[in-house]
Design an enzyme around this catalytic site. Structure first.
Site, PDB file in Angstrom:
ATOM      1  N   HIS A 451      22.146  26.417  49.424  1.00  0.00           N
ATOM      2  CA  HIS A 451      22.277  27.571  48.541  1.00  0.00           C
ATOM      3  C   HIS A 451      23.585  28.325  48.801  1.00  0.00           C
ATOM      4  CE1 HIS A 451      21.738  31.876  47.598  1.00  0.00           C
ATOM      5  NE2 HIS A 451      21.226  31.386  46.479  1.00  0.00           N
ATOM      6  N   CYS A 854      53.171  43.642  27.522  1.00  0.00           N
ATOM      7  CA  CYS A 854      53.679  43.846  28.881  1.00  0.00           C
ATOM      8  C   CYS A 854      52.719  44.646  29.744  1.00  0.00           C
ATOM      9  CB  CYS A 854      55.049  44.501  28.843  1.00  0.00           C
ATOM     10  SG  CYS A 854      55.031  46.141  28.121  1.00  0.00           S
TER      11      CYS A 854
END
Ligand code: ADP
Ligand code: MG
Ligand code: MG
Length: 902
Positions: A451, A854
């Site tokens: 797990h 940007c």
């Protein structure tokens, strides 16, 4: 009425929405003739109906009966019959894999009556009682809500009474007694008996699996993995096959290639005489596939053939759950396997070389996030931090942090700003919160398919598992290893690739992939310690090069200095999308700004600005030289002027003290008055950007002149500077008109006096909703647009980023107003709509208008796909993110129009 139940031979792999991933793939394996036990899938639609109405949809029971009868008839057995009983598993399985997060019940159909039938049928009484106790345990915990610890304690007590160390050593009589213990626990906590009607067991288990969609850990996992909450889970009812029928039986998990390194060749864990969850739970240490080959060559061969078949069919790395029942192989699950970043790149390129997929497909199978992980630093192998112990490197990375031993400690320490490593004997789905908070995970038990390993790989967390020398004493809050005793708070370091665990901090160095993106292929290959890593560097190179050849979006970088620019260029930036000029006004240069602000007349101000000119010119010369031949967008000064002045409080105190001493400095007094005058309640929405440029005469002109003169100087030196001037915070076309007129004047003057012709585009940022909405007008005055999505997000949402992120974002993520911070991934519906409008309207006035972005979103994978789709020309991001943006821009081109969910 919708059809809620599909037999395995009715479905297929493309029906994950309806049948869940597990159901769709069980159907697919059945269809292509692999050995899958018969069964059927209850659809996710039934689960959604259950969640909506709070009860199982009418008609479902009847459909289940029909499908169950067909399974019974195929096998000639009846569910839970006293003789030759059919048993089934009832398994969750959503569209997206959520390993171990939801519930599954095995051995449904066992009762006091049928357990004897199972014993007779198998000729193995021990096995029958072992299966029964597992049912009562799983059913009790998941369906009836009994605390699983009560069962675990009863099991420990029985082992102690029988004097054995492992559950496999319990005899039939012990297990029979254990069933009685378990049933007493059920009766005591639920006030009812463990149900003895097989069909009632089945119906209750189905409902419980529906309900497990909404457990806390499942919700947490979904939020993290960005899986929608309303999909629901399918339920798979599968005839049981038994891996716990003795030493010629067993159960395992395998991968067609190594999911952690990407090494070609099957990889797996096998546990003899075991059922279901035993492998992943890490309770006993597992055997390798090679061991299986020695024990049972024919099952091994069959398994390998099935895996090859699956890989050919899915054309990707698959993982598989299998069970061997007395020498007979059964496949219980398959899916395209989760893998580490390194494995993703290597496997994708291996499959290209094996002619199973195209380069385009390979590119679609790796992500910018994975590339980002490969750029993380590694431990410095030459450091002499003492090795504490070793386990299996299950999920790569380098993690350094304080030991924490449970969720509470992990959350408390990370909230306090610490980096932590979660240390557990083994993990289970309840440890998810701690695993998310931790930088690294260390377990004492379990294999690479445990797990901890599976979940850590899925999250990209560094993990070392199965470090057997570790004695994790949760009760005493101690970790003991070879005579050393460690406690929560002690620092350890994990290498998730090699499995090494160090005591104390280990210094880090660049990864080979980082060397590659910074200094080229040869440097990357030289930095690789072995052939596997060289293969990885080659794989990254091939996919990145391919991305460059297919992408439409150009990638620029945000860089303020020549150093940053060079760094960005080395990483493949094709220009600068944003150079912020504010730092050029800080430090030593502050006093010039003060002079500008305090100037009593135009002449005084001009003189102060003139002092700044040579400094600015030198800045731009360096930058443009570093970006020779590439477009370099320089943004005129953006923040409010007072940010460059002394702090109001500090200055007030200083002046007050001076006055007390009766010797007030006249400069300070004037400065204080100016700072007071300029103080703003809400500077973000105040006098900044173009507003400042239009208010302080000569400021923008100075910057434009510095840019122009820098360009002239370089041109004369035979260089090819390509500056572009960008005006911030424009909201009205008139602002642009005014700035533009002034800038053009300066450019013309410099060109004329120098005799060097200058063609410098003048564009603007689109970072106010009004700019986007009036883009068709602004475009008449702008040679290009650049979407400043940070500010556009702030102004669209009315969020002040610095104020809201810490204050209430966590609540907004919790209650679902936000699924992710809009500052991280562009809010496509809101802010994105403005981007779309801005592009469309801008280009309607000026066809072919160059549009870029940007904001930080320029480096965010999901946002990049959006920018590709709305037709931007480039994205600009931090130099470090440039390779990630190149890769994602390539993926966006390949995936455009396709379903991008994997
Ligand atoms: P998960 O999604 O947590 O893996 P599964 O539904 O796959 O849960 O089941 C848990 C375990 O039980 C797995 O190891 C699986 O292989 C095993 N299992 C499920 N159904 C059967 C079956 N019909 N016969 C034998 N083992 C089964
Ligand atoms: Mg499974
Ligand atoms: Mg801005």
């Amino acid at each position: 009425m919708p059809k809620y139940v599909y037999r395995f031979d009715e479905g297929g792999k493309d029906q994950r929405d309806l049948l869940g991933g597990k159901g769709a793939n069980l159907a697919e394996m059945t269809r292509i003739g692999l050995p899958v036990p018969p069964g059927f899938t209850i659809t996710t639609e039934a689960c959604r109906a259950y969640m909506r109405d709070g009860r199982v949809p009418p008609g479902l029971r009847v459909e289940v009966t029909t499908a169950l009868r067909q399974v019974e008839d195929a096998l000639g057995r009846r569910l839970g019959a006293p003789r030759d009983p059919l048993l089934v598993s009832v398994r969750s399985g959503a569209k997206f894999s959520m390993p171990g997060m939801m519930d599954t019940v095995l051995n449904v159909g066992l009762t006091d009556a049928s357990v004897q039938g199972l014993a007779d049928m198998s000729g193995d009484e021990r096995f029958a009682w072992d299966s029964y106790r597992r049912l009562v345990q799983m059913f009790g915990a998941t369906v009836l809500g009994v605390d699983a610890r009560a069962f675990a304690e009863a099991l420990e007590a029985r082992k102690a009474a029988a004097g054995v160390g492992s559950d496999v050593d319990l005899a039939a009589a012990d297990l029979r007694a254990l069933v009685d213990d378990y049933r007493r626990i059920v009766r005591a906590t639920c006030g009812r008996d463990f149900p003895q009607d097989p069909r009632e067991q089945l119906d209750l288990a189905i409902e419980a699996v529906f309900g497990s969609w909404n457990t806390g850990r499942a919700r947490l996992y979904r939020r993290r993995e960005r899986i929608p909450d309303d999909l629901g889970t399918a339920v798979n009812v599968v005839a049981m096959v038994f891996g716990n029928l003795g030493d010629d039986s067993g159960t395992g998990v395998s991968f067609t290639r190594d999911p952690s390194s990407g090494h070609a060749g099957a990889y797996g864990d096998y546990l003899p005489n075991a059922q279901g969850e035993d492998v992943v739970a890490g309770i006993r240490n597992t055997l390798s596939l090679d061991d299986l080959r020695t024990r049972d060559p024919s099952s091994y061969d069959e398994l390998l053939a099935a895996m090859r078949r699956l890989e050919t069919h899915y054309r990707d790395l698959c993982d598989i759950e299998f069970t061997i029942e007395r020498g007979r192989l059964w496949l219980l699950q398959t899916r395209v396997g989760k893998r580490t970043a390194a494995a993703a790149f290597r496997v994708a390129v291996q499959l290209v070389d094996e002619h199973l997929i195209t380069l385009d497909e390979a590119l679609a199978r790796v992500t910018g996030e994975q590339l980002g992980r490969l750029l993380f630093p590694r431990f410095d192998r030459t450091a002499d931090t003492p090795l504490l112990t070793r386990g299996l490197g299950a999920s790569p990375g380098a993690a350094v942090g304080e030991i924490v031993m449970d969720n509470m400690q992990a959350l408390a320490r990370t909230r306090a700003g610490a980096k932590v490593v979660l240390v557990r004997r083994e993990t289970n789905p309840d440890d998810l919160a701690g695993m998310i908070a931790a930088d690294g995970i260390l377990t004492a038990r379990g294999g690479k398919t445990s797990h901890a390993a599976v979940v850590a790989r899925g999250m990209g967390r560094c993990a070392v598992v199965g470090a057997e020398a570790l004695d994790v004493d949760e009760a005493r809050g101690e970790v003991r290893v070879d005579g050393v005793v460690l406690h929560p708070g002690d620092v350890i370091a994990l290498d998730g690739t090699t499995g090494e665990v160090f005591r104390g901090e280990v210094p880090v160095v660049d990864s080979p992939v980082m060397r590659y993106v910074a200094d080229g292929l040869d440097a990357g290959l030289r930095a690789a310690p072995d052939g596997e890593v060289r293969e990885l560097v080659h794989a990254v190179h091939r996919l990145l090069t391919h991305a460059d050849s297919v992408r439409r979006l150009r990638v620029r970088a945000n860089a303020d200095t020549a150093d940053d620019a060079r760094r960005a260029r080395a990483r493949g930036a094709e220009g600068i999308g944003l150079c912020r000029t504010e730092h050029q006004f800080l430090g030593e240069r502050r006093r010039y700004v003060e002079q500008v602000v305090l100037a009593g007349s135009d002449d005084e101000r001009q003189a102060a600005l003139a002092d700044l000119l040579p400094l600015q010119r030198a800045d731009f010369t360096d930058l443009l030289e570093a970006m020779d031949g590439l477009p370099t967008t320089i943004r005129l000064l953006d923040p409010p002027l007072h940010e460059f002045l002394p702090d109001l409080t500090e200055l007030s105190v200083r002046v007050a003290l001076e006055e007390e001493r009766g010797q007030a400095d006249e400069h300070d007094v004037r400065l204080l008055a100016a700072v007071r005058r300029m103080h703003e309640q809400n500077p973000m929405l105040g006098l900044r950007g173009v507003r400042l440029g239009l208010t302080v005469p000569g400021l923008f002109a100075l910057q434009v002149r510095a840019i122009a003169e820098a360009a002239v100087g370089l041109r004369r030196a035979g260089r090819d500077p390509r500056p572009e001037i960008m005006v911030p915070l424009v909201g009205s076309v008139r602002e642009m008109q005014l700035v533009r007129a002034e800038a053009e004047g300066v450019l013309a003057e410099v060109a004329e006096s120098s005799g060097v012709p200058l063609e410098v585009p003048i564009g603007c940022m689109i970072e106010l909703p009004r700019a986007a909405l009036t883009a068709q007008r602004i475009a008449t005055q702008a040679d290009f647009f650049s979407f400043g999505t940070n500010d556009l997000t702030q102004t669209t949402w009315g969020f002040s980023r610095d104020d809201v992120e810490g204050a209430f974002f966590s609540e907004y993520l919790e209650n679902g107003v936000l699924t992710i911070s809009p500052f991280e991934t562009l809010d496509a519906d809101g802010v994105g709509a403005l981007v779309r409008i801005g592009v469309e309207r801008g280009r309607s006035a000026r066809p072919g208008l160059h549009c870029g972005v940007c904001g930080e979103h320029g480096g965010d994978p999901e946002s990049i796909h959006f920018f590709h789709e709305v037709g931007l020309d480039d994205v600009s991001c931090s130099p470090f993110r440039v390779p990630v943006a190149r890769l994602e821009a390539g993926r966006a081109a390949v995936l455009a129009g396709e379903d991008t969910t994997v």
